[in-house]
Each structure stands twice: as structure tokens, then as C-alpha cells.
Design a protein around this motif. Sequence first.
Motif, PDB file in Angstrom:
ATOM      1  N   PHE A  61       1.005  -1.734  -0.228  1.00 55.28           N
ATOM      2  CA  PHE A  61       0.093   0.085  -0.504  1.00 55.28           C
ATOM      3  C   PHE A  61       0.730   1.379   0.063  1.00 55.28           C
ATOM      4  N   ASP A  62       1.450   0.883   0.547  1.00 54.16           N
ATOM      5  CA  ASP A  62       2.861   2.609  -0.072  1.00 54.16           C
ATOM      6  C   ASP A  62       3.502   3.065  -0.954  1.00 54.16           C
ATOM      7  N   LYS A  63       4.012   1.468  -1.692  1.00 56.75           N
ATOM      8  CA  LYS A  63       4.008   1.759  -3.138  1.00 56.75           C
ATOM      9  C   LYS A  63       3.134   2.355  -3.902  1.00 56.75           C
ATOM     10  N   GLN A  64       2.018   2.119  -3.682  1.00 56.60           N
ATOM     11  CA  GLN A  64       1.019   2.204  -4.536  1.00 56.60           C
ATOM     12  C   GLN A  64       0.593   3.927  -4.296  1.00 56.60           C
ATOM     13  N   GLY A  65       1.205   4.782  -2.305  1.00 51.58           N
ATOM     14  CA  GLY A  65       1.920   5.987  -2.840  1.00 51.58           C
ATOM     15  C   GLY A  65       0.460   6.342  -1.905  1.00 51.58           C
ATOM     16  N   GLY A  66       0.116   5.453  -1.199  1.00 51.52           N
ATOM     17  CA  GLY A  66      -1.269   5.655   0.076  1.00 51.52           C
ATOM     18  C   GLY A  66      -2.346   6.116  -0.679  1.00 51.52           C
ATOM     19  N   LYS A  67      -2.910   5.494  -1.992  1.00 52.86           N
ATOM     20  CA  LYS A  67      -3.670   5.642  -2.283  1.00 52.86           C
ATOM     21  C   LYS A  67      -4.768   4.986  -2.246  1.00 52.86           C
ATOM     22  N   ASP A  68      -4.485   3.746  -2.032  1.00 52.35           N
ATOM     23  CA  ASP A  68      -4.991   3.005  -0.373  1.00 52.35           C
ATOM     24  C   ASP A  68      -4.646   2.941   0.535  1.00 52.35           C
ATOM     25  N   ALA A  69      -3.830   3.200   0.752  1.00 50.16           N
ATOM     26  CA  ALA A  69      -2.942   2.967   2.637  1.00 50.16           C
ATOM     27  C   ALA A  69      -3.936   2.760   3.179  1.00 50.16           C
ATOM     28  N   VAL A  70      -3.807   1.482   3.838  1.00 53.86           N
ATOM     29  CA  VAL A  70      -4.940   0.652   5.321  1.00 53.86           C
ATOM     30  C   VAL A  70      -4.336   1.132   6.166  1.00 53.86           C
ATOM     31  N   GLN A 110     -17.624   4.937   1.581  1.00 52.26           N
ATOM     32  CA  GLN A 110     -17.752   6.459   1.146  1.00 52.26           C
ATOM     33  C   GLN A 110     -16.843   6.302   2.209  1.00 52.26           C
ATOM     34  N   VAL A 111     -16.131   6.029   2.994  1.00 56.48           N
ATOM     35  CA  VAL A 111     -15.506   6.078   3.881  1.00 56.48           C
ATOM     36  C   VAL A 111     -13.614   6.239   3.221  1.00 56.48           C
ATOM     37  N   ALA A 112     -12.279   6.602   3.782  1.00 57.54           N
ATOM     38  CA  ALA A 112     -11.390   6.250   3.730  1.00 57.54           C
ATOM     39  C   ALA A 112     -11.072   5.467   3.874  1.00 57.54           C
ATOM     40  N   PRO A 113      -9.633   4.252   2.838  1.00 57.29           N
ATOM     41  CA  PRO A 113      -9.249   2.912   3.382  1.00 57.29           C
ATOM     42  C   PRO A 113      -9.080   2.658   4.475  1.00 57.29           C
ATOM     43  N   GLN A 114      -8.400   3.897   5.104  1.00 55.77           N
ATOM     44  CA  GLN A 114      -7.825   3.105   6.943  1.00 55.77           C
ATOM     45  C   GLN A 114      -9.222   3.402   7.797  1.00 55.77           C
ATOM     46  N   VAL A 129     -23.768   5.011  13.700  1.00 55.96           N
ATOM     47  CA  VAL A 129     -23.914   6.156  13.170  1.00 55.96           C
ATOM     48  C   VAL A 129     -23.054   7.125  12.817  1.00 55.96           C
ATOM     49  N   LEU A 130     -22.552   7.638  14.960  1.00 57.59           N
ATOM     50  CA  LEU A 130     -21.951   8.446  14.804  1.00 57.59           C
ATOM     51  C   LEU A 130     -20.478   8.266  14.171  1.00 57.59           C
ATOM     52  N   ILE A 131     -20.206   7.329  14.640  1.00 66.26           N
ATOM     53  CA  ILE A 131     -18.581   6.403  13.654  1.00 66.26           C
ATOM     54  C   ILE A 131     -18.944   6.722  12.392  1.00 66.26           C
ATOM     55  N   TYR A 132     -19.906   6.473  11.910  1.00 68.04           N
ATOM     56  CA  TYR A 132     -19.829   6.299  10.350  1.00 68.04           C
ATOM     57  C   TYR A 132     -19.827   7.974  10.344  1.00 68.04           C
ATOM     58  N   MET A 133     -20.349   8.776  10.467  1.00 66.64           N
ATOM     59  CA  MET A 133     -20.269  10.012  10.463  1.00 66.64           C
ATOM     60  C   MET A 133     -18.778  10.540  10.993  1.00 66.64           C
ATOM     61  N   ILE A 134     -18.339  10.058  11.381  1.00 66.33           N
ATOM     62  CA  ILE A 134     -16.317  10.279  11.897  1.00 66.33           C
ATOM     63  C   ILE A 134     -16.050   9.467  10.957  1.00 66.33           C
ATOM     64  N   ALA A 135     -16.137   8.729  10.458  1.00 66.95           N
ATOM     65  CA  ALA A 135     -15.190   8.656   9.340  1.00 66.95           C
ATOM     66  C   ALA A 135     -15.510   9.006   7.880  1.00 66.95           C
ATOM     67  N   VAL A 136     -16.639   9.631   7.692  1.00 70.20           N
ATOM     68  CA  VAL A 136     -17.127   9.839   6.739  1.00 70.20           C
ATOM     69  C   VAL A 136     -16.175  12.033   6.972  1.00 70.20           C
ATOM     70  N   ARG A 137     -16.611  12.696   8.392  1.00 66.70           N
ATOM     71  CA  ARG A 137     -15.990  13.165   7.412  1.00 66.70           C
ATOM     72  C   ARG A 137     -14.052  13.862   7.743  1.00 66.70           C
ATOM     73  N   LYS A 138     -13.533  12.425   8.315  1.00 64.68           N
ATOM     74  CA  LYS A 138     -12.333  12.324   7.916  1.00 64.68           C
ATOM     75  C   LYS A 138     -11.332  12.012   7.239  1.00 64.68           C
ATOM     76  N   SER A 139     -12.622  11.839   6.358  1.00 64.88           N
ATOM     77  CA  SER A 139     -11.980  11.003   4.560  1.00 64.88           C
ATOM     78  C   SER A 139     -12.190  11.990   3.407  1.00 64.88           C
ATOM     79  N   GLN A 140     -12.805  13.370   4.079  1.00 58.66           N
ATOM     80  CA  GLN A 140     -13.098  13.921   3.072  1.00 58.66           C
ATOM     81  C   GLN A 140     -11.522  14.839   2.720  1.00 58.66           C
ATOM     82  N   ASP A 141     -10.396  14.739   3.215  1.00 61.88           N
ATOM     83  CA  ASP A 141      -8.586  14.882   2.645  1.00 61.88           C
ATOM     84  C   ASP A 141      -8.400  13.714   1.638  1.00 61.88           C
ATOM     85  N   TYR A 142      -8.728  12.553   2.603  1.00 62.13           N
ATOM     86  CA  TYR A 142      -8.644  11.522   1.170  1.00 62.13           C
ATOM     87  C   TYR A 142      -9.469  11.198  -0.604  1.00 62.13           C
TER      88      TYR A 142
END
Lengths: 259, 259
Positions: free
Chosen positions: A247-256, B36-40, B233-246
Amino acid sequence: MVDMTIGQFNLIYNAFSFAFAALAAATLFFWLGRSQVAPQYRTALTITGLVTFIAAYHYLRIFESWTAAYDVADGVMVATGATFNQAYRYVDWLLTVPLLLIELILVMGLSRQETLSRGLRLGLLAALMIALGYPGEIADSASARWFWGIASMIPFLWIVYELFVGLSKSIDNQPEDARGLVNLARWVVVLSWSFYPLVYFAGAIGLDGATATTIVEVGYTVSDIVAKAVFGVLIYMIAVRKSQDYFDKQGGKDAVPAE
Amino acid sequence: MVDMTIGQFNLIYNAFSFAFAALAAATLFFWLGRSQVAPQYRTALTITGLVTFIAAYHYLRIFESWTAAYDVADGVMVATGATFNQAYRYVDWLLTVPLLLIELILVMGLSRQETLSRGLRLGLLAALMIALGYPGEIADSASARWFWGIASMIPFLWIVYELFVGLSKSIDNQPEDARGLVNLARWVVVLSWSFYPLVYFAGAIGLDGATATTIVEVGYTVSDIVAKAVFGVLIYMIAVRKSQDYFDKQGGKDAVPAE
């Protein structure tokens, strides 16, 4: 089937329901977690989920068989005449125990040649171990139980040898980050499996009655959850750690996440 | 089991069916929401869905057990003799309460080391809290109920301490956008959990009869929905907000709605 108190019956009943819930939840966790690991470890997670899926199915059947085997009469649980089907456990193990060992081999990421030969050898030994145990489980005499039990210990000890001697060089070659977890995983296999022969030979030395049944059923259930779901979480964690580079090599695109 | 009016019986019956529908729907929402959220943050949503999945299973069983426990006779509901299995709740909590705390830790996105140590500590404390409560729940005497109830409060208070003192620095480090929601989430945990000891000690002070049963069953059910689905639902909303950058960095290719 021996009569038992309502408390003993309920403890076993709830243990079976608990096992179903835990194993079904674990299955979904492993399969949903496939996207969190590098593609080369996804098959390991698929199989990890298959093991808990097969076990969840059998615990549903075991739960039903248990419920059908007893009725309340005058405040105690009396056998209805419908036999509690112990064979579900053996059918389950015949499928899941070889797969368990294969998931460990797969997550180690060995060469294709080594994966095939070690996976095949461990899988066959595991199937042989289960198949040799079953005639003793259903035998009427203690001597037959001893005979088949000891026969079944031979492939078991061979598996232990394979895990601790055969695999040791491959474990030394694991990335440092994952080595401790792989080592822990093989210990979980051996320690959780050790409970099964203990229970098995308890039958051979004539331990019987409602208390013995309770210990056996709850003990098998806890061992199954540890050997399949807890072991599976270790496999998942190993796969996640070993996927970090990908995932690092993917440039963080799909970082886990770190875990 | 005490006899109860048809109205009381139906209220509980419908509450159980409502809980199953709400929790099953929540499960699908959380798992479908993973994309709908970033992979992490996907593992956090996987586990959020596992919690509601396990609870939905148990409400199905609770519903069946409730239906089997009563029959109509002369316009009132009379116990059939089949016991309503309270243990389903404890089996459920033993699995879901540790996972609930782990989903909060995961969505906070701490370092791997902190995630492991805090997740493990909170998970074990939660399991201990549930395990200590159960002997009191099934005890016949009020004194045993007090003893185990108070024993169970020790890990509970430790968890509250961990959430409000141990985690406070990590919460200050959350992105401004999500901080309020994370703070709200820990309050939802503590407030929804407070209902359980209230109900538990209602048994210890001798509150009994059909009205008490109705309050207990409906109360536990509402608390479970808040602590699992609403909290999720709160956990989901937190994850969505923190994923905006991604998603912003992905050039809006996979941009998701603000909520």
C-alpha cells in the motif's frame, strides 16, 4: 444421553449459540477484510473465512441437535431419545482443520513450490488425524478408543514437527514486523489443539456423566473458537502487516490502517 | 416467568421485532457505507456492522424465546414453562461490548501501538464487566445480585476513566471537524450504558412482577439500539468527515457527500 440439570443444559445451549454468533461474525470480518490486504494475501483471508463459515454452519446444526435431544421433565433435563449428533464435529474438523493449516501456509507467502508441497502435506496429515480419531469416538470399548486415539496422535505429532522444525527456516525469513505473529499463530494451533486429545482420552479413562458432558461440550466449543476465529484474527493481522509495503508503494492511494 | 397482560406481552414482542429490524438495517448500512470512507476507516465500519449483526442475531433468538415462553389463556398471557433465555443478552454483550469500544478506537486513527494497547485494554475490561455481571443476573438472592453488580461496576468505572481521561489527549488531536462527534460518541457510550446497571439493580431492590419485566425488557432493548445502531451512525459520520481529505486528494474522482 445422560440426564442433566437445567443449568448444565443451558450452559451448553448458550455456548453453542455463542459459538455460532462468534464464528459467523468472524467470517464476515475476514471476507470484508480482504480489501484491507495486498492481493497476494486475499486467498489466505478467503480461506480463513471459509473455516469459520463451515464451523458456523455446524454450530447451527449442533445447536438444533442439542435442543432436540432434551426435554424438561420435573425440573431436570431428560433425554428425548433423539441422539445428539457428535458426527457434526468430525465432519466439521475434516473440512476445517486442513484448511486452517493451509491458511497459515498461504499467509507466509512462500514460493509456489513450497506452498503446494507444504500445504498438501499438512492438509493430508490433518485429514488423516481426524479420520483416525472418529472410529474411537463412536467405539463402545475403551480399548478401541485408546487404539484409534493413539493412531490419531501420530499425524498430530507429525504436524507439530512440521510446524516447529519444517517451517522454522521459513519463519526466520518472514519480515521482522510479522515474525512474532507467525510464531504466535503456530503456538495457538498447537495449544488450542491440545485440548481435543485431553477430552478424547477423558472418554477412554471412563470419565462420564452430566458433568463430563458439560466439560467436553463447552471445552470443544471454546477450543473451536480459539482455533478458528482467534487464530483467524492472527492470520488477518499478519496479512495486514505484510501488506503495508504494497500500500505504501501505491503512493498511499489505498493506504490501510496500521491494524 | 410472571403472567402478564396481552398488552404488556405485545409491547415487548414488538420491541424485540423492532430491534431486529433496526439492527439488521444498521448492519447493511455500515457495510455498504465502507466504500464511502477512506480505506483506513473501513475496518472501523466493518466492526461497527459486526456489532449490529451479532445483536440482530441475538434479537431474533430473543424474539423466538419470548414467543415460546407464553401462551394466551383466558385473556392473559400465561407462562408455558419454557424459560425465556436471558443469557442471550449476556452472550451478546460479551461479544459486542468489547467490539463497540474497539470501533471507537479504530475510527480515531491512532498509532498502531496505541490502537493495540488501548483496544486490548478496553476490550478486556468490557468482557470482564459483562462476565462479572452474569452470576448476579441469574442469582436467586438479592445479596448475590448486589455483590456481582458492584464487582461489575469496577471495570465499568475504569472504562469511563479510560474514555474521559486516558483518551482526552487523543481526542484533542482529532481534526477539528470530527472532534465534537468523537466527544459525543463517548458520551453516548457512557449514557446508554448507564441504563443497564439501573435495570440490574432494580432486580436487587426487589422490583418484580409484570410491570418490572416490561420496563426491563423494553429498556434493555432501547439501550441496545442506542448503544449499537445510533452509536454506529456516529462512528460512520466521524469516518466520513475524516475521509474528506482523502477524497479531495483523489481529485474529486471518488468524492463523497459531506455526510
